[in-house]
Write an enzyme that holds these catalytic residues in place. Structure first.
Site: not given
Length: 316
Positions: A126-128, A150, A154
């Site tokens: 994810t970009d997060e 979260y 990741k």
């Protein structure tokens, strides 16, 4: 034409379904894996089973005990809702870290047997994982600075994948997409939740006054990016996948309100319930020029797609 054999984990999830369907439409053989969590859409199984080149296993990736011969394992299986990770993180560690570790170990077993083909793990991140950025955009070589449980799980999985790649020589690809949207997304996400709440007269709970900025990527464009990467034959690479529409969350909500209630330019304040999310990221932005160099680009137009999405959720 060389027909690929691929696993798609999380095939009954939003992104997993679109990826699996795109592979099937190309005549590739797909083995779908899904544990059937609360976010799984069992109605999608019937759609996938219309293809003769699809096989389904109802199983958690942590419980897989073998891999059949294949070219790619496309791992979309994950717990993905940030609010849930803040309130209870255990399941996120199990799925997002332990599950990836299980896949890596199964691939390692393949690599240790000389007669087996070693599949490429194409892992959805994810970009997060980069954390937020006020100006500019993150590229694939930037440090990972996750801000919530979260994104931390990741990021941990990303490190596992690259470490197993270096230590054991396992082939991998990591993709980091921006906010996905489209028809069929689970209702905890912003767009379907907003349609649902406003349709039944409930307030929309917006974090931090709706000021956080996100980039929106249609799931169909995400799936086409995966096809482009596989067809390019690259390995041991990381690719950002960015959408083509960046805006504040409140703007998205206002657009939905104008579609639900024609003549309304923005959502009245009494329909909004402002909330504060711990560790909120103010803006995500990624540079996907590396992926675009493969010939891919997003084609879905946000405003056009939003009309169909709102109509779908009003009727379903």
């Amino acid at each position: 034409m060389n027909k690929k054999i691929v696993y798609v984990t999380g095939c009954l999830g939003f992104i997993g379904y679109h990826v699996a369907e795109s592979c099937l439409k190309r005549g590739w053989y797909v083995r779908g894996i899904d544990s059937g969590t609360y976010a799984a859409n069992w109605n999608l199984l019937g759609e996938l089973e219309k293809y003769d080149n699809f096989i389904f296993e109802h199983k958690d990736i942590n419980e897989l005990d073998r891999l059949y011969d294949c070219d790619y394992i496309i791992n979309t299986a994950a717990e993905s809702h940030v609010d849930n990770s803040i309130s209870q993180s255990d399941i996120f560690l199990k799925s997002n870290i332990n599950g990836v570790h299980r896949l890596l170990e199964l691939i390692k077993q393949k690599a240790q047997g000389t007669k087996y083909q070693v599949p490429v793990l194409l892992h959805f991140s994810t970009d997060e994982v980069y954390g937020d950025i006020i100006e500019g955009s993150h590229c694939e070589t930037d440090l990972l600075k996750p801000s919530n449980p979260y994104s931390a799980t990741k990021a941990a999985a990303d490190h596992l994948v690259t470490s197993w790649g270096r230590t054991y020589g396992l082939p991998y690809i990591i993709v980091r997409p921006t906010n996905n949207y489209g028809i069929g997304q689970y209702v905890e996400k912003l767009i379907p939740k907003t349609v649902k709440y406003l349709s039944v007269g409930r307030k929309v709970d917006l974090h931090n006054n709706g000021e956080p900025v996100r980039t929106w990527l249609n799931a169909k464009d995400t799936a086409s990016a995966i096809i482009a990467i596989i067809q390019a034959g690259v390995i041991n690479e990381i690719y950002n996948i960015s959408g083509n529409y960046e805006t504040k969350n409140i703007v998205v909500v206002d657009k939905i309100a104008s579609l639900l209630f024609p003549g309304t330019d923005k959502l009245p304040s009494d329909y909004v319930e402002h909330m504060v999310r711990i560790g909120q990221d103010v803006r995500y932005s990624i540079d996907d020029s590396k992926l675009r160099a493969l010939g891919w680009k997003p084609v879905a137009e946000f405003d056009t797609e939003l009309v169909d999405i709102v109509k779908y959720y009003k009727e379903n």
